[in-house]
Design a protein around this motif. Structure first.
Motif, PDB file in Angstrom:
ATOM      1  N   SER A  10       3.198  -2.971   0.746  1.00  0.00           N
ATOM      2  CA  SER A  10       2.593  -3.220   2.060  1.00  0.00           C
ATOM      3  C   SER A  10       1.398  -2.303   2.295  1.00  0.00           C
ATOM      4  CB  SER A  10       3.641  -3.004   3.160  1.00  0.00           C
ATOM      5  OG  SER A  10       4.712  -3.911   3.033  1.00  0.00           O
ATOM      6  N   ALA A  11       1.552  -1.031   1.914  1.00  0.00           N
ATOM      7  CA  ALA A  11       0.451  -0.074   2.084  1.00  0.00           C
ATOM      8  C   ALA A  11      -0.731  -0.453   1.205  1.00  0.00           C
ATOM      9  CB  ALA A  11       0.934   1.334   1.750  1.00  0.00           C
ATOM     10  N   ARG A  12      -0.453  -0.951   0.002  1.00  0.00           N
ATOM     11  CA  ARG A  12      -1.542  -1.393  -0.883  1.00  0.00           C
ATOM     12  C   ARG A  12      -2.340  -2.519  -0.237  1.00  0.00           C
ATOM     13  NH1 ARG A  12      -0.243  -1.593  -7.313  1.00  0.00           N
ATOM     14  NH2 ARG A  12       0.972   0.326  -7.509  1.00  0.00           N
ATOM     15  N   SER A  13      -1.641  -3.461   0.357  1.00  0.00           N
ATOM     16  CA  SER A  13      -2.326  -4.605   0.965  1.00  0.00           C
ATOM     17  C   SER A  13      -3.188  -4.195   2.150  1.00  0.00           C
ATOM     18  CB  SER A  13      -1.303  -5.655   1.401  1.00  0.00           C
ATOM     19  OG  SER A  13      -0.463  -5.152   2.432  1.00  0.00           O
ATOM     20  N   CYS A  14      -2.857  -3.046   2.766  1.00  0.00           N
ATOM     21  CA  CYS A  14      -3.603  -2.602   3.947  1.00  0.00           C
ATOM     22  C   CYS A  14      -4.732  -1.629   3.614  1.00  0.00           C
ATOM     23  CB  CYS A  14      -2.654  -1.935   4.938  1.00  0.00           C
ATOM     24  SG  CYS A  14      -1.412  -3.038   5.647  1.00  0.00           S
ATOM     25  N   LEU A  15      -4.518  -0.745   2.633  1.00  0.00           N
ATOM     26  CA  LEU A  15      -5.438   0.373   2.429  1.00  0.00           C
ATOM     27  C   LEU A  15      -6.217   0.346   1.131  1.00  0.00           C
ATOM     28  CD1 LEU A  15      -3.200   3.305   3.748  1.00  0.00           C
ATOM     29  CD2 LEU A  15      -5.129   2.237   4.913  1.00  0.00           C
ATOM     30  N   VAL A  16      -5.821  -0.455   0.168  1.00  0.00           N
ATOM     31  CA  VAL A  16      -6.437  -0.389  -1.153  1.00  0.00           C
ATOM     32  C   VAL A  16      -7.518  -1.458  -1.342  1.00  0.00           C
ATOM     33  CG1 VAL A  16      -5.940  -0.452  -3.639  1.00  0.00           C
ATOM     34  CG2 VAL A  16      -4.335   0.624  -2.090  1.00  0.00           C
ATOM     35  N   ARG A  17      -7.617  -2.409  -0.455  1.00  0.00           N
ATOM     36  CA  ARG A  17      -8.614  -3.469  -0.600  1.00  0.00           C
ATOM     37  C   ARG A  17     -10.031  -2.921  -0.455  1.00  0.00           C
ATOM     38  NH1 ARG A  17      -6.763  -7.883   3.650  1.00  0.00           N
ATOM     39  NH2 ARG A  17      -6.600  -5.963   4.875  1.00  0.00           N
ATOM     40  N   SER A  18     -10.963  -3.491  -1.197  1.00  0.00           N
ATOM     41  CA  SER A  18     -12.361  -3.050  -1.119  1.00  0.00           C
ATOM     42  C   SER A  18     -12.945  -3.298   0.269  1.00  0.00           C
ATOM     43  CB  SER A  18     -13.200  -3.771  -2.176  1.00  0.00           C
ATOM     44  OG  SER A  18     -13.123  -5.179  -2.011  1.00  0.00           O
ATOM     45  N   SER A  19     -12.460  -4.328   0.947  1.00  0.00           N
ATOM     46  CA  SER A  19     -12.956  -4.603   2.300  1.00  0.00           C
ATOM     47  C   SER A  19     -12.605  -3.475   3.258  1.00  0.00           C
ATOM     48  CB  SER A  19     -12.369  -5.926   2.812  1.00  0.00           C
ATOM     49  OG  SER A  19     -10.945  -5.876   2.836  1.00  0.00           O
ATOM     50  N   VAL A  20     -11.466  -2.817   3.026  1.00  0.00           N
ATOM     51  CA  VAL A  20     -11.079  -1.684   3.869  1.00  0.00           C
ATOM     52  C   VAL A  20     -12.032  -0.521   3.648  1.00  0.00           C
ATOM     53  CG1 VAL A  20      -9.266   0.022   4.301  1.00  0.00           C
ATOM     54  CG2 VAL A  20      -8.669  -2.377   3.956  1.00  0.00           C
ATOM     55  N   ARG A  21     -12.380  -0.255   2.390  1.00  0.00           N
ATOM     56  CA  ARG A  21     -13.301   0.843   2.092  1.00  0.00           C
ATOM     57  C   ARG A  21     -14.678   0.576   2.695  1.00  0.00           C
ATOM     58  NH1 ARG A  21     -10.841   0.055  -2.797  1.00  0.00           N
ATOM     59  NH2 ARG A  21     -12.717  -0.759  -3.814  1.00  0.00           N
ATOM     60  N   ARG A  22     -15.089  -0.689   2.692  1.00  0.00           N
ATOM     61  CA  ARG A  22     -16.401  -1.022   3.261  1.00  0.00           C
ATOM     62  C   ARG A  22     -16.411  -0.927   4.781  1.00  0.00           C
ATOM     63  NH1 ARG A  22     -16.115  -5.306  -0.554  1.00  0.00           N
ATOM     64  NH2 ARG A  22     -15.568  -6.745   1.134  1.00  0.00           N
ATOM     65  N   SER A  23     -15.299  -1.299   5.416  1.00  0.00           N
ATOM     66  CA  SER A  23     -15.282  -1.374   6.876  1.00  0.00           C
ATOM     67  C   SER A  23     -14.837  -0.078   7.550  1.00  0.00           C
ATOM     68  CB  SER A  23     -14.362  -2.515   7.324  1.00  0.00           C
ATOM     69  OG  SER A  23     -13.036  -2.292   6.891  1.00  0.00           O
TER      70      SER A  23
END
Length: 262
Positions: A10-23
């Motif tokens: 669950s944490a991977r799906s929330c924090l590891v996505r490249s869109s999260v790093r961009r936003s």
């Protein structure tokens, strides 16, 4: 163990996505602006979080860099070694923590000098009686006075920088599969979940700082310095060969090297 795996997924799906790093940089600016608007236009009543002695502030925020360093050190070492199988590459990546330490120390030192340079000593927080005989903050405080200067928010700087740095380093989890090694899998999951919880705490306390403490300009400058520190390292310097580099991508390390022609 299944529960830990579910939490980690669950944490991977929330924090590891490249869109999260961009936003996330824009999200941090949004939290700072929104919290500042609340503080200036619709201030919340005093609460436990508005007290600087609250547990999260005393035991976490005051030691934010120590917590970040203590958890990122084994996480980077273990995950990067698993991907690269190269001790020198791991040592190179770990120097990112040394760079972060220098950034933290230098920026906080500059903040203190700016506050000292722009401030004056007053008899009380009401700023009614000026003590001209105490030209520095240290002398002022030792004399029982109140120093008023441009106090750039160190919390806004450090919490934004730590959150961005953690999210960047957790990008290695995007394709990491340690399921064939149960012991390693367990260790990586626990470190990842600890870093995820730490990131949530940093974001929450960043918002708390925006709502309850500092003037808008002080928080804005602190946040911008944190964003610039992240951008200058992970988006500019770390792309060059003479740097700690970015977290490894499994595909780039596992793909076979092209054969040289004779």
């Amino acid at each position: 163990m299944d529960r830990v795996d579910r939490w980690a997924r669950s944490a991977r799906s929330c924090l590891v996505r490249s869109s999260v790093r961009r936003s996330m940089p824009w999200g941090l600016l949004g939290l700072m602006l929104g919290g500042s608007l609340v503080k200036d236009w619709a201030p919340l009543p005093e609460s436990y979080l508005s007290n600087k002695r609250n547990l999260l502030n005393v035991y976490f925020v005051k030691f934010a860099w120590a917590w970040t360093l203590w958890l990122l050190l084994p996480f980077i070492g273990i995950t990067n070694h698993y991907v690269t199988q190269n001790a020198l590459a791991v040592l190179r990546r770990l120097t990112a923590l040394l760079v972060g330490t220098v950034v933290w120390y230098a920026c906080t030192g500059v903040f203190l000098h700016i506050e000292d340079f722009t401030g004056s000593c007053y008899k009380s927080a009401s700023l009614d009686v000026l003590h001209r005989q105490h030209p520095s903050k240290l002398q002022c405080l030792q004399a029982g006075g109140f120093w008023h200067g441009f106090d750039i928010s160190g919390h806004s700087f450090l919490l934004s920088y730590c959150a961005l740095m953690i999210v960047e380093e957790m990008a290695v989890m995007h394709h990491l599969d340690t399921s064939r090694n149960p012991r390693l899998h367990r260790v990586v999951n626990y470190l990842f979940l600890a870093l995820s919880c730490l990131t949530v705490i940093w974001l929450f306390m960043f918002l708390t700082t925006a709502i309850y403490f500092h003037d808008f300009s002080q928080k804005l400058f602190g946040t911008l310095v944190g964003l610039l520190a992240w951008y200058g390292t992970y988006r500019v310097w770390y792309l060059s060969p003479f740097s700690p580099g970015l977290p490894p991508n499994i595909a780039s390390w596992s793909s076979p090297k092209p054969k040289r022609s004779l």
